[in-house]
Write a protein that holds these residues in place. Structure first.
Motif, PDB file in Angstrom:
ATOM      1  N   GLY A  80     -11.998 -76.162 -13.549  1.00 29.04           N
ATOM      2  CA  GLY A  80     -12.010 -77.359 -14.382  1.00 29.04           C
ATOM      3  C   GLY A  80     -11.955 -77.003 -15.863  1.00 29.04           C
ATOM      4  N   SER A  81     -12.714 -75.966 -16.248  1.00 30.99           N
ATOM      5  CA  SER A  81     -12.731 -75.567 -17.646  1.00 30.99           C
ATOM      6  C   SER A  81     -11.358 -75.096 -18.088  1.00 30.99           C
ATOM      7  N   ILE A 127     -14.923 -73.912 -25.274  1.00 36.13           N
ATOM      8  CA  ILE A 127     -14.748 -75.272 -24.768  1.00 36.13           C
ATOM      9  C   ILE A 127     -15.332 -76.280 -25.741  1.00 36.13           C
ATOM     10  N   PHE A 144      -9.123 -78.018 -18.338  1.00 38.52           N
ATOM     11  CA  PHE A 144      -9.512 -78.832 -19.485  1.00 38.52           C
ATOM     12  C   PHE A 144      -8.929 -78.241 -20.764  1.00 38.52           C
ATOM     13  N   LEU A 145      -8.945 -76.910 -20.855  1.00 42.02           N
ATOM     14  CA  LEU A 145      -8.411 -76.245 -22.035  1.00 42.02           C
ATOM     15  C   LEU A 145      -6.888 -76.233 -22.029  1.00 42.02           C
ATOM     16  N   GLY A 146      -6.296 -76.701 -20.939  1.00 41.62           N
ATOM     17  CA  GLY A 146      -4.841 -76.687 -20.845  1.00 41.62           C
ATOM     18  C   GLY A 146      -4.313 -75.358 -20.378  1.00 41.62           C
ATOM     19  N   LEU A 147      -5.177 -74.531 -19.820  1.00 45.60           N
ATOM     20  CA  LEU A 147      -4.753 -73.208 -19.385  1.00 45.60           C
ATOM     21  C   LEU A 147      -4.803 -73.070 -17.872  1.00 45.60           C
ATOM     22  N   THR A 180     -13.396 -76.494 -28.849  1.00 46.31           N
ATOM     23  CA  THR A 180     -12.172 -77.275 -28.677  1.00 46.31           C
ATOM     24  C   THR A 180     -12.472 -78.773 -28.680  1.00 46.31           C
ATOM     25  N   ILE A 197      -9.636 -85.052 -17.142  1.00 48.90           N
ATOM     26  CA  ILE A 197     -10.751 -85.338 -18.054  1.00 48.90           C
ATOM     27  C   ILE A 197     -10.290 -85.122 -19.491  1.00 48.90           C
ATOM     28  N   ILE A 227      -8.199 -69.710 -28.260  1.00 47.77           N
ATOM     29  CA  ILE A 227      -7.362 -70.673 -27.536  1.00 47.77           C
ATOM     30  C   ILE A 227      -6.058 -70.938 -28.298  1.00 47.77           C
ATOM     31  N   ILE A 260     -18.094 -84.717 -23.500  1.00 45.18           N
ATOM     32  CA  ILE A 260     -17.463 -86.038 -23.581  1.00 45.18           C
ATOM     33  C   ILE A 260     -18.502 -87.147 -23.440  1.00 45.18           C
ATOM     34  N   ILE A 314      -3.737 -68.154 -27.912  1.00 44.14           N
ATOM     35  CA  ILE A 314      -3.110 -68.100 -26.595  1.00 44.14           C
ATOM     36  C   ILE A 314      -1.925 -69.056 -26.544  1.00 44.14           C
ATOM     37  N   PHE A 315      -2.146 -70.277 -27.058  1.00 40.85           N
ATOM     38  CA  PHE A 315      -1.041 -71.232 -27.044  1.00 40.85           C
ATOM     39  C   PHE A 315       0.074 -70.778 -27.963  1.00 40.85           C
ATOM     40  N   PHE A 331     -17.799 -79.394 -20.413  1.00 42.09           N
ATOM     41  CA  PHE A 331     -16.831 -80.310 -21.036  1.00 42.09           C
ATOM     42  C   PHE A 331     -17.113 -81.755 -20.687  1.00 42.09           C
ATOM     43  N   GLY A 369      -9.907 -81.240 -14.214  1.00 46.39           N
ATOM     44  CA  GLY A 369     -10.190 -80.833 -15.595  1.00 46.39           C
ATOM     45  C   GLY A 369      -9.142 -81.371 -16.553  1.00 46.39           C
TER      46      GLY A 369
END
Ligand SMILES: Nc1ncnc2c1ncn2[C@@H]1O[C@H](COP(=O)(O)OP(=O)(O)OP(=O)(O)O)[C@@H](O)[C@H]1O
Ligand SMILES: [Mg+2]
Lengths: 320, 328, 295
Positions: C229-230, A256, C233-236, A259, C249, A271, A149, A274-275, A145, C246
């Protein structure tokens, strides 16, 4: 040969059973109230009760597993709560994006790993080897990730060469399609080429000490030809293994990158589900990516035989 | 035929190891004329293979040929050739057969391709005629069914067959010089004789020069025109084969000759070994490096290095302070 | 023996620099509450996404204090005006907790299973290794997501599920090492004389396989920091107000077009930490290999 394949197929079968069972029982047997966790903290008691009924938490677990498995084999993964459609159809519609991303990133990482690995192995300890090897070592500490970026910042914000987000399907033209996938694929490649380069380098250094390489040199063949035609193939077994593992991981692990770059692939579907607490979809995605992973690894195992005639021979002999 | 095909002068090769420097080849000089064979004989580890590899500059990165060394092939010094020019010589001028036929063929490449490679690259032949020629070559080295062998991989061939393939590969571009580094050591006795006869036959047919490396003096004596005896990286005696066999001057040569099993010996005669260890080439030694194992060694032998000097005849030279007497 | 290089020299300057960095991060994370920092979720709405070095005023560094305090944002603030340095230090707690505790779980359970498999062989080995292989047959990140999805994401669950995932690889290493050591004559002899298995394992096997396992554990530390971190980063990852690298970032990514520092600093810190663990593991491995070579 047949015996060996049969043995491997049997193993594949057991792993698939284990995979489906674990995926299934995860919903049913975990401590705590799965229905509550799935429904989320804001849900009403009624919603939780509905989910519990949907999951059939009161029936016999083994019977439910077998029923479910039977449906899965027929391709029925259930219905999505959110998308109001079949889970299997949603997965199939997202699949091309993930596969395209995967193929492109594998190609890019091989394009990085093979030349650099070969050059470093040709002159180990040289300046270029040291430079490449330490860069690679440093890049191992860059998570995907962060890489994504960084590349977005360089290539789409700073240089404005490539779009940062947005996927353009093949139907909108192959060029636009590849352009929209280039940065995500490059992100994956920049992370994945490192282990590939490292194993190729070390295997190739071993190969280059073989007698047949000396023989090839004594034939007056030029160095690049010897490196790529004589030494590369016998040095690539570990490379293929790692590559297989990576492809397997990417089926699920591309989430990742999907996303970051807003690509409509399987990973982002997972993902999103899941949300959205869309448990049928989550279960379907997990099942699908895991099976894909297992099958890719199986295929890699089989590929060995075609790379090295000696292993092919062992397989044939093993039959006798 | 006024100049030799290959002329080696003061060839010296160092191998740099972690523990230190090994001088594997020391000041070796010899000439080889077209159509002739020179036999290089010596115990294991005396530097024979390094010598062969030095001639074609096939050494690993940690080995270095010293500046003073000169190798003149076909009237041309190869000291300052570029890698590209060297490759031309390696492929077409001089070919090499290695000690271990089992590992010198690429295991993942078909035999046919390994034979045609040089034809395609050096002679710029087309694929089809090259394959045709490969079959002819395989037939010439005594392989019975070349058209099937071409599609096989090395592991499907026996050791003897693999060495024949290696010879076919070496001969593909009709080299003027063939360097055979112990071509038969890894093979069993019956196959050994076949391979050597084949090499003899091909050499006469093609008028090649040959460097035949072996640790078997008997073998060198009957196949080579001249013999160079190597010890500790140096040539210690150098003469025409019959002369050397009849009249060795260096005690080491004599010991090697005694080690040849003779047919007329009664059965169960113990083989004669040379007492002691081959020299450790890492440690510099002041005198003759054979001295510690030599029964005739005096203190001059231990303190001062003997130079390679001519006998009263000018084709026999040896490096020894206490040469054995001349039997005439 | 006098002039042989000391351990200090053998490990090289990089090793010690990396170790110093990690010690610094650990100390900061441990004593974060004692440092003169604003809270991790104190927002300064006058200075959102302020560049490094900005001076701001905080209403309540200490709740009872009415006077506004001046504060320098050394690493700038994030989009909600929170001090990035503070959040980095508190975020280190999550990364280090996951990175350092997880391998211990794997080391403990994997080590035991692997030793049992390598020591007793036969059916015990077959069963243990079959189970380990089936866990390895899962794609890690997906399994991790699945577990945290069904268990609910909090630090404890993340540590448990990540720890679970590392068991098989530790078990493999423990088994391989145990196999080689239990072949040794002195162990065979001890077994022959009827010495207690447990005492052999404790006195002979564990001391011998411990070093390679520990070096592998260092490698796992960096994997785990990246994995956590991953997730974040994914919000999980750990739920929202708690800062994590994470997550920071991911927040910074949203404003990347306007300003880079919001994601740059967490990314840099994470990179340095992971790199340090990698380099430390690498130096120790080289040291061990070199020692093995001299034997
Ligand atoms: N790869 C190598 N690494 C280290 N030392 C080497 C290497 N190759 C050769 N040497 C050294 O060089 C010396 C000469 O080796 P060389 O291979 O030429 O011996 P040889 O006469 O061909 O022996 P053999 O009959 O066993 O083939 C040896 O004593 C050895 O110490
Ligand atoms: Mg040799």
């Amino acid at each position: 040969m047949i015996k060996l394949i049969a043995k491997k197929l049997l193993r594949l079968f057991f792993i698939l059973i284990a995979v489906t069972a674990i995926t299934f029982f995860m919903v049913n047997l975990l401590p705590g109230d799965a229905a509550y966790n799935i429904a989320g903290p804001d849900s009403t008691a009624e919603e939780i009760e509905n989910i519990r009924k949907d999951l059939g938490l009161n029936e016999n677990v083994v019977v439910r597993y077998l029923n479910w498995l039977f449906k899965v084999v027929k391709g029925d993964l259930g219905e999505s709560l959110l998308a109001r459609g079949l889970v299997s159809r949603a997965i199939v519609s997202r699949l091309p994006v993930t596969i395209e991303l995967l193929v492109l990133s594998v190609l890019l990482s091989l394009m990085l790993a093979i030349p650099f690995g070969v050059i470093c192995a040709y002159k180990p300890g040289s300046l270029i080897d040291k430079a490449v090897s330490s860069t690679a070592f440093g890049m191992m500490a860059v998570p995907v990730f962060v890489m994504g970026i960084a590349l977005i910042y360089i290539f789409s914000i700073h240089l404005r060469w490539l779009p940062a987000t947005g996927f353009s399907p093949i139907s909108a033209g192959i060029f636009a399609n590849i352009k929209s996938l280039l940065l995500p694929a490059f992100t994956i490649a920049m992370v994945e080429w490192v282990p590939l380069m490292r194993v190729l380098r070390s295997d190739m250094i071993t190969t280059l000490q073989e007698n047949y390489i000396l023989m090839a040199r004594s034939k007056g063949l030029p160095a690049p030809y010897i490196l790529f035609r004589h030494a590369l193939q016998p040095s690539s077994l570990t490379l293929i293994t790692i590559l297989g593992l990576q492809i397997g991981h990417l089926f699920g692990g591309s989430m990742i990158v999907e996303t970051i770059f807003a690509l409509p692939g399987i990973g982002r579907l997972l993902i999103g589900s899941i949300f959205g607490r869309d448990y049928a979809m989550v279960q379907g995605c997990i099942l699908f990516t895991t099976i894909a992973y297992v099958i890719v690894n199986f295929a890699v195992d089989m590929l060995y035989a075609f790379l090295d005639p000696r292993i092919r021979k062992q397989m044939v002999d093993g039959h006798g | 035929m006024s100049i030799p095909l290959l002329s080696v002068k003061h060839l010296t090769t160092d191998i740099h190891l972690e523990q230190g420097k090994v001088r594997a080849v020391r000041d070796v000089s010899f000439d080889l004329w077209q159509g002739k064979t020179i036999g290089i004989v010596g115990e294991s580890g005396c530097g024979k293979s390094i010598l062969c590899k030095s001639i074609l500059k096939l050494l690993p990165a940690y080995a270095h040929i010293l500046e003073k060394s000169q190798i003149i092939f076909n009237g041309r010094s190869i000291n300052n050739l570029t890698e590209k020019e060297l490759n031309k010589i390696r492929g077409q001028g001089a070919a090499m057969i290695f000690q271990d036929p089992l590992s010198s063929l690429n295991p993942v490449m078909k035999i046919g391709h390994q034979v045609t490679e040089t034809l395609l690259y050096h002679l710029k032949m087309e694929e089809e005629p090259a394959l045709k020629k490969a079959e002819d070559l395989l037939k010439a080295v005594g392989i019975a069914n070349p058209s099937q062998r071409i599609d096989q991989y090395p592991h499907q061939l026996s050791g003897g067959l693999r060495q024949r393939v290696a010879i076919a590969i070496a001969l593909a571009c009709e080299p003027k010089l063939l360097i055979a580094d112990e071509p038969t050591t890894a093979l069993d006795v019956t196959v050994q004789a076949e391979i050597l006869d084949l090499l003899d036959h091909l050499q006469i047919q093609r008028n090649m020069a040959m460097i035949l490396v072996t640790h078997d003096f008997g073998l060198a004596a009957c196949r080579a025109d001249e013999i160079a005896v190597m010890y500790g990286g140096k040539i210690v005696e150098y003469a025409p084969a019959e002369k050397l066999l009849a009249n060795p001057r260096m005690p080491y040569t004599k010991a090697l000759i005694n080690a040849i099993p003779r047919l007329e010996d009664p059965p169960h005669t113990p083989l004669q070994f040379i007492e002691g260890q081959p020299p450790n080439m890492m440690i510099p030694y002041a005198g003759c490096c054979f001295a510690p194992r030599c029964s005739l060694a005096g203190h001059q032998c231990r303190d001062q290095e003997p130079l390679l000097i001519n006998d009263d005849t000018d084709d026999h030279s040896f490096a020894c302070w206490n040469p054995l007497g001349k039997i005439s | 023996m006098d002039n042989s290089p000391s351990i200090f020299e053998k490990l090289g300057i990089t090793f010690w620099l990396c170790l110093m960095w990690i010690v610094l991060v650990v100390l900061l994370a441990l004593f974060a509450d004692l440092l003169p920092l604003p809270g991790a979720d104190v927002m300064d709405w006058d200075h959102p996404a302020a560049p490094p070095g900005t001076v701001g005023t905080l209403q309540s560094l200490i709740a009872s204090d009415a006077n506004p305090t001046e504060i320098v944002y050394f690493f700038g603030t994030d989009t909600m005006g929170r001090d990035i340095l503070t959040r980095l230090i508190y975020g280190a707690r999550v990364s280090l907790a996951v990175g350092l505790i997880t391998p211990l779980i794997g080391l403990f359970f994997g080590g035991i299973l692997g030793m049992l498999a390598g020591f007793y062989k036969g059916r015990v080995e077959t069963i243990i290794m079959a189970v380990m292989d089936s866990i390895l047959a899962f794609p890690g990140l997906v399994l991790l997501l699945a577990i945290t999805f069904f268990l609910g994401p909090d630090l404890k669950n993340i540590i448990i599920s990540l720890g679970f995932l590392t068991i098989p690889s530790f078990a493999r290493i423990a088994r391989a090492n145990t196999l080689t050591y239990s072949q040794r004559d002195f162990i065979q002899a001890s077994r022959m004389v009827g010495q207690n298995d447990l005492s052999i394992i404790i006195h002979e096997i564990i001391p011998n396989i411990f070093t390679p396992m520990l070096i592998y554990a260092l490698l796992v530390v960096s994997y785990m920091i990246v994995a956590e971190g991953s997730l974040s980063f994914l919000g999980l990852g750990v739920p929202s107000p708690t800062p994590s690298w994470g997550g920071m970032i991911a927040e910074g990514k949203e404003v990347l077009e306007e300003t880079t520092h919001v994601s740059l600093f967490p990314a840099l810190i994470m990179f340095l930490t992971v790199l340090s663990f990698n380099l430390i593991g690498d130096s120790l491995r080289n040291l061990l290999d070199a020692r093995g070579g001299q034997l």
